[in-house]
Design a protein around this motif. Structure first.
Motif, PDB file in Angstrom:
ATOM      1  N   LEU A  98     -11.143   4.895   6.967  1.00 42.76           N
ATOM      2  CA  LEU A  98     -10.889   6.223   6.419  1.00 42.76           C
ATOM      3  C   LEU A  98      -9.504   6.253   5.787  1.00 42.76           C
ATOM      4  CD1 LEU A  98     -12.217   8.430   9.367  1.00 42.76           C
ATOM      5  CD2 LEU A  98     -13.401   7.880   7.230  1.00 42.76           C
ATOM      6  N   VAL A  99      -9.353   7.090   4.784  1.00 46.53           N
ATOM      7  CA  VAL A  99      -8.059   7.345   4.161  1.00 46.53           C
ATOM      8  C   VAL A  99      -7.836   8.848   4.238  1.00 46.53           C
ATOM      9  CG1 VAL A  99      -6.673   7.185   2.063  1.00 46.53           C
ATOM     10  CG2 VAL A  99      -8.302   5.356   2.623  1.00 46.53           C
ATOM     11  N   TRP A 100      -6.761   9.242   4.933  1.00 48.64           N
ATOM     12  CA  TRP A 100      -6.491  10.651   5.181  1.00 48.64           C
ATOM     13  C   TRP A 100      -5.630  11.261   4.089  1.00 48.64           C
ATOM     14  CZ3 TRP A 100      -9.565  12.846   8.290  1.00 48.64           C
ATOM     15  CH2 TRP A 100     -10.077  12.169   9.396  1.00 48.64           C
TER      16      TRP A 100
ATOM     17  N   ALA B 177      -2.363  21.763   3.256  1.00 51.45           N
ATOM     18  CA  ALA B 177      -1.480  22.826   3.739  1.00 51.45           C
ATOM     19  C   ALA B 177      -1.506  22.880   5.265  1.00 51.45           C
ATOM     20  CB  ALA B 177      -1.924  24.167   3.165  1.00 51.45           C
ATOM     21  N   GLY B 178      -0.337  23.075   5.856  1.00 48.02           N
ATOM     22  CA  GLY B 178      -0.250  23.158   7.311  1.00 48.02           C
ATOM     23  C   GLY B 178      -0.590  21.856   7.999  1.00 48.02           C
ATOM     24  N   HIS B 179      -0.484  20.762   7.266  1.00 47.14           N
ATOM     25  CA  HIS B 179      -0.802  19.410   7.759  1.00 47.14           C
ATOM     26  C   HIS B 179      -2.275  19.270   8.135  1.00 47.14           C
ATOM     27  CE1 HIS B 179       3.669  19.648   8.764  1.00 47.14           C
ATOM     28  NE2 HIS B 179       3.530  19.070   7.595  1.00 47.14           N
ATOM     29  N   SER B 180      -3.123  20.017   7.441  1.00 48.72           N
ATOM     30  CA  SER B 180      -4.571  19.854   7.649  1.00 48.72           C
ATOM     31  C   SER B 180      -4.974  18.474   7.138  1.00 48.72           C
ATOM     32  CB  SER B 180      -5.349  20.942   6.915  1.00 48.72           C
ATOM     33  OG  SER B 180      -5.128  20.857   5.518  1.00 48.72           O
ATOM     34  N   LEU B 181      -6.039  17.941   7.699  1.00 50.23           N
ATOM     35  CA  LEU B 181      -6.474  16.584   7.377  1.00 50.23           C
ATOM     36  C   LEU B 181      -7.864  16.575   6.791  1.00 50.23           C
ATOM     37  CD1 LEU B 181      -5.299  14.802  10.645  1.00 50.23           C
ATOM     38  CD2 LEU B 181      -4.106  14.920   8.449  1.00 50.23           C
ATOM     39  N   GLN B 182      -8.027  15.767   5.747  1.00 48.67           N
ATOM     40  CA  GLN B 182      -9.341  15.548   5.157  1.00 48.67           C
ATOM     41  C   GLN B 182      -9.439  14.075   4.773  1.00 48.67           C
ATOM     42  OE1 GLN B 182     -10.304  17.694   1.530  1.00 48.67           O
ATOM     43  NE2 GLN B 182     -12.448  17.695   2.114  1.00 48.67           N
ATOM     44  N   ALA B 183     -10.527  13.429   5.214  1.00 53.01           N
ATOM     45  CA  ALA B 183     -10.751  12.026   4.876  1.00 53.01           C
ATOM     46  C   ALA B 183     -11.170  11.898   3.416  1.00 53.01           C
ATOM     47  CB  ALA B 183     -11.838  11.435   5.776  1.00 53.01           C
TER      48      ALA B 183
ATOM     49  N   ILE C 163     -14.627  14.726   4.910  1.00 56.45           N
ATOM     50  CA  ILE C 163     -14.716  15.227   6.284  1.00 56.45           C
ATOM     51  C   ILE C 163     -13.348  15.711   6.738  1.00 56.45           C
ATOM     52  CG2 ILE C 163     -15.123  14.565   8.692  1.00 56.45           C
ATOM     53  CD1 ILE C 163     -17.195  12.571   7.634  1.00 56.45           C
ATOM     54  N   ALA C 164     -13.299  16.928   7.275  1.00 53.60           N
ATOM     55  CA  ALA C 164     -12.062  17.480   7.813  1.00 53.60           C
ATOM     56  C   ALA C 164     -11.908  17.052   9.266  1.00 53.60           C
ATOM     57  CB  ALA C 164     -12.071  18.997   7.713  1.00 53.60           C
ATOM     58  N   ALA C 165     -10.671  17.007   9.720  1.00 55.21           N
ATOM     59  CA  ALA C 165     -10.404  16.644  11.108  1.00 55.21           C
ATOM     60  C   ALA C 165      -9.316  17.554  11.663  1.00 55.21           C
ATOM     61  CB  ALA C 165      -9.960  15.193  11.205  1.00 55.21           C
ATOM     62  N   PRO C 166      -9.379  17.811  12.976  1.00 56.79           N
ATOM     63  CA  PRO C 166      -8.293  18.566  13.604  1.00 56.79           C
ATOM     64  C   PRO C 166      -7.030  17.694  13.681  1.00 56.79           C
ATOM     65  CG  PRO C 166      -9.851  17.828  15.255  1.00 56.79           C
ATOM     66  CD  PRO C 166     -10.418  17.438  13.911  1.00 56.79           C
TER      67      PRO C 166
END
Length: 177
Positions: free
Chosen positions: A90-92, A96-102, A106-109
């Motif tokens: 995966l590449v993250w 905003a707010g340090h949200s993560l999306q691969a 796919i989003a991740a907490p």
């Protein structure tokens, strides 16, 4: 996984797997690696042709997963196409707010663990999986580290696959290289 893929797998259960034809680089770009490229050498030294067709890339993303041994593959109908990884599965991307999306969408907490390798590359282990932080997002990652939100632990690049359960080259693993 797409329904059409599940139906194809049920209809043709014994299609041989495909090795070495698809690569994923450290920025989340997919590469098609034909016979000529594979004969020239391993991924990523010999990448092949970058995929640009958005619908094909979306199809790959929806049908991308690991097997029990940590070999990542794209389920292309009844055939598994194993992926050669430049770095991680995966590449993250950091929003905003340090949200993560691969790179797959796919989003991740928040990450469970933040890792720094000897080359200064930053990785995140999340419920969605382990991946490299995209190079364009290092400023946002630095903010998260400096604020204390993420606390990197140092690990060797070579140790990451064993520690996080993925294989960089399923083709080499299959051949026993």
């Amino acid at each position: 996984m797409d329904d059409i893929v599940r139906q194809a797998m049920a209809k043709w259960p014994n299609v041989p797997h495909c090795w070495g034809w698809l690569g994923l680089d450290a920025r989340g770009t997919w590469y098609m690696r034909d016979d000529r490229v594979q004969a020239a050498g391993p991924f990523p030294a010999h990448k092949g042709s970058a995929l640009r067709h958005e619908k094909l890339i979306d199809f790959i993303h929806r049908n991308y997963a690991p097997d029990a041994q940590g070999h990542w593959y794209f389920q292309n109908g009844p055939q598994r196409v194993y992926v050669e990884l430049e770095n991680t599965p995966l590449v993250w991307r950091i929003g905003a707010g340090h949200s993560l999306q691969a790179h797959t969408g796919i989003a991740a907490p928040s990450p469970r663990l933040c890792v720094l390798d000897e080359e200064g590359r930053l990785y995140l282990d999340t419920e969605a999986g382990f991946g490299l932080v995209h190079s364009l997002d290092m400023d946002a990652a630095a903010e998260a580290v400096e604020s204390g939100e993420w606390r990197p632990q140092e690990m060797s690049w070579a140790d990451l696959p064993r520690r996080f359960g993925f294989v960089r080259s399923p083709q080499q693993a299959m051949r026993g290289d």
